[in-house]
Design an enzyme around this catalytic site. Sequence first.
Site, PDB file in Angstrom:
ATOM      1  N   LYS A  88       0.899  -1.142  -0.002  1.00  0.00           N
ATOM      2  CA  LYS A  88      -0.096  -0.021  -0.205  1.00  0.00           C
ATOM      3  C   LYS A  88       0.937   1.100  -0.164  1.00  0.00           C
ATOM      4  CE  LYS A  88      -4.132   2.215   0.186  1.00  0.00           C
ATOM      5  NZ  LYS A  88      -3.450   3.151  -0.797  1.00  0.00           N
ATOM      6  N   LYS A 112       5.174   3.598   8.354  1.00  0.00           N
ATOM      7  CA  LYS A 112       4.373   4.362   8.704  1.00  0.00           C
ATOM      8  C   LYS A 112       2.851   3.634   8.716  1.00  0.00           C
ATOM      9  CE  LYS A 112       3.862   8.033   5.940  1.00  0.00           C
ATOM     10  NZ  LYS A 112       3.585   8.969   4.684  1.00  0.00           N
ATOM     11  N   LYS A 124       5.468   2.040  -3.006  1.00  0.00           N
ATOM     12  CA  LYS A 124       5.417   3.421  -3.592  1.00  0.00           C
ATOM     13  C   LYS A 124       5.799   3.162  -5.020  1.00  0.00           C
ATOM     14  CE  LYS A 124       4.685   7.506  -1.844  1.00  0.00           C
ATOM     15  NZ  LYS A 124       3.624   8.097  -0.859  1.00  0.00           N
ATOM     16  N   ASP A 164      -0.231  10.721  -4.666  1.00  0.00           N
ATOM     17  CA  ASP A 164       0.846  11.589  -3.952  1.00  0.00           C
ATOM     18  C   ASP A 164       0.900  12.843  -4.751  1.00  0.00           C
ATOM     19  OD1 ASP A 164       3.869  11.684  -3.460  1.00  0.00           O
ATOM     20  OD2 ASP A 164       3.015  10.955  -1.688  1.00  0.00           O
ATOM     21  N   THR A 207      -4.844  13.469   5.411  1.00  0.00           N
ATOM     22  CA  THR A 207      -3.328  13.510   5.790  1.00  0.00           C
ATOM     23  C   THR A 207      -3.302  14.871   6.576  1.00  0.00           C
ATOM     24  OG1 THR A 207      -2.662  12.385   3.663  1.00  0.00           O
ATOM     25  CG2 THR A 207      -1.039  13.653   4.931  1.00  0.00           C
ATOM     26  N   ASN A 238      -3.057  19.205  -1.623  1.00  0.00           N
ATOM     27  CA  ASN A 238      -3.696  18.454  -0.829  1.00  0.00           C
ATOM     28  C   ASN A 238      -3.444  18.814   0.907  1.00  0.00           C
ATOM     29  OD1 ASN A 238      -5.975  16.950   0.194  1.00  0.00           O
ATOM     30  ND2 ASN A 238      -5.213  15.128  -0.849  1.00  0.00           N
ATOM     31  N   SER A 375      -7.218   5.775   3.820  1.00  0.00           N
ATOM     32  CA  SER A 375      -7.086   4.779   2.627  1.00  0.00           C
ATOM     33  C   SER A 375      -7.245   3.356   3.168  1.00  0.00           C
ATOM     34  CB  SER A 375      -5.444   4.868   1.955  1.00  0.00           C
ATOM     35  OG  SER A 375      -5.518   5.988   1.203  1.00  0.00           O
TER      36      SER A 375
END
Length: 443
Positions: A88, A112, A124, A164, A207, A238, A375
């Site tokens: 993820k 994280k 990622k 992202d 976030t 964002n 998420s």
Amino acid sequence: MKASEVLEKLKVRFPNEPEYIQAVSQILGTIEEEYNKHPEFEKANLIERLCIPDRLVEFRVTWVDDKGKVQTNMGYRIQHNNAIGPYKGGLRFHRSVTLSILKFLAFEQTYKNALTTLPMGGAKGGSDFSPRGKSNAEVMRFCQAFMNELYRHIGPNEDVPAGDIGVGGREVGYLFGQYKKLTHQFSGILTGKGQEFGGSLIRPEATGYGNVYFLENMLKTRNISLKGKTVLVSGAGNVAQYTIEKLLELGAKPVSCSDSDGYIYDPDGIDKEKLAYIMELKNVERGRIKEYAERYGVKYSEGKPWFEKADIASPCATQNEINEEAAKALVANGVIAVTEGANMPTTPEATKVFQDAKILYCPGKASNAGGVAVSGLEMSQNSERMKWSREEVDAKLHAIMDDIHANCVKYGTEPDGYINYVKGANIAGFLKVAKAMMAQGIV
């Protein structure tokens, strides 16, 4: 395990990946003592397996621009670790994207995600394609070409990407549409989707909101209120937008934001009306933050806002944006707390400055975990074919950030009472992943 020896070996194996080496070094130094309490970890050579990704996917992306010219970019997916759940992590579309940057992000993402306590591994991906200056049609064609290869390596129980830098709701929609066309499946394969096709409420805000919830918890350890505090925020995307929104809601006064060209400093504060303008400017018009300065008659300067005076700093732009000089300026100007909305925005030298000054400082793997937490909640809703209310999701987000803070305090409190949030976050995330890997054998 000696962290310095492991790091030297990695430098030899990966000599041209400075961001990845930096991320690994920041974790190894803080977990060395805890790691060595478990001889079974060393016997299984766990540290090397924790540092090196499971899989690197690298591919060419070919697409056609509006002038009919064929363009070529690189695409990547780094699947770092899936010991506690499906891979993820976000996708980044930016000209600065390299293998080293994505490896660092995937490494950070692993720990994280572990901090959230949700069943998610770390990954990622992205491309050196930049949506900036591209038409909607060009962005769509690129996203479709990118997904033509990526779809082979992802799935709702295998790897679930998200957004992202450079990948917002528009890009996620195009990526999802192409995945659906290629696979004939409607599944929760991407998070950050639109409300109309499986997205979660609060996901765009998560976030930024989580960043401020964590900041509140840090301030409470010293009986300090967020109300009335001035806050320097970098970025205008964002994370920065919703950090500013939540700061306003809780009575603080955000005074800056930035983009890659420069920053604005508004001593009167960015209020709700000004924030609405920023959102229109960046999300719809896709303009530059300099236009805010021209509209409201405030200071605009190149660089980042860290030399301005404020009580709190929240870097929400990109990696390594606060260097040692900027950190010293922040401390000299009386900043009492730094909470990271971006991934690794503080250099190791700057981190030392903050910790030596004993100010409240939290790394992004803890303070910006709210995005991936929601998420994970979006994945749960997709699996259940359910949609939770805004209040339900926000309450779950708040609880997750409270739990992350509690774990940081548990593992990071030093003998003098100072909370080393870097150490606390690293050890808490590491132990969860390490124990899961040990239970599953040498795979």
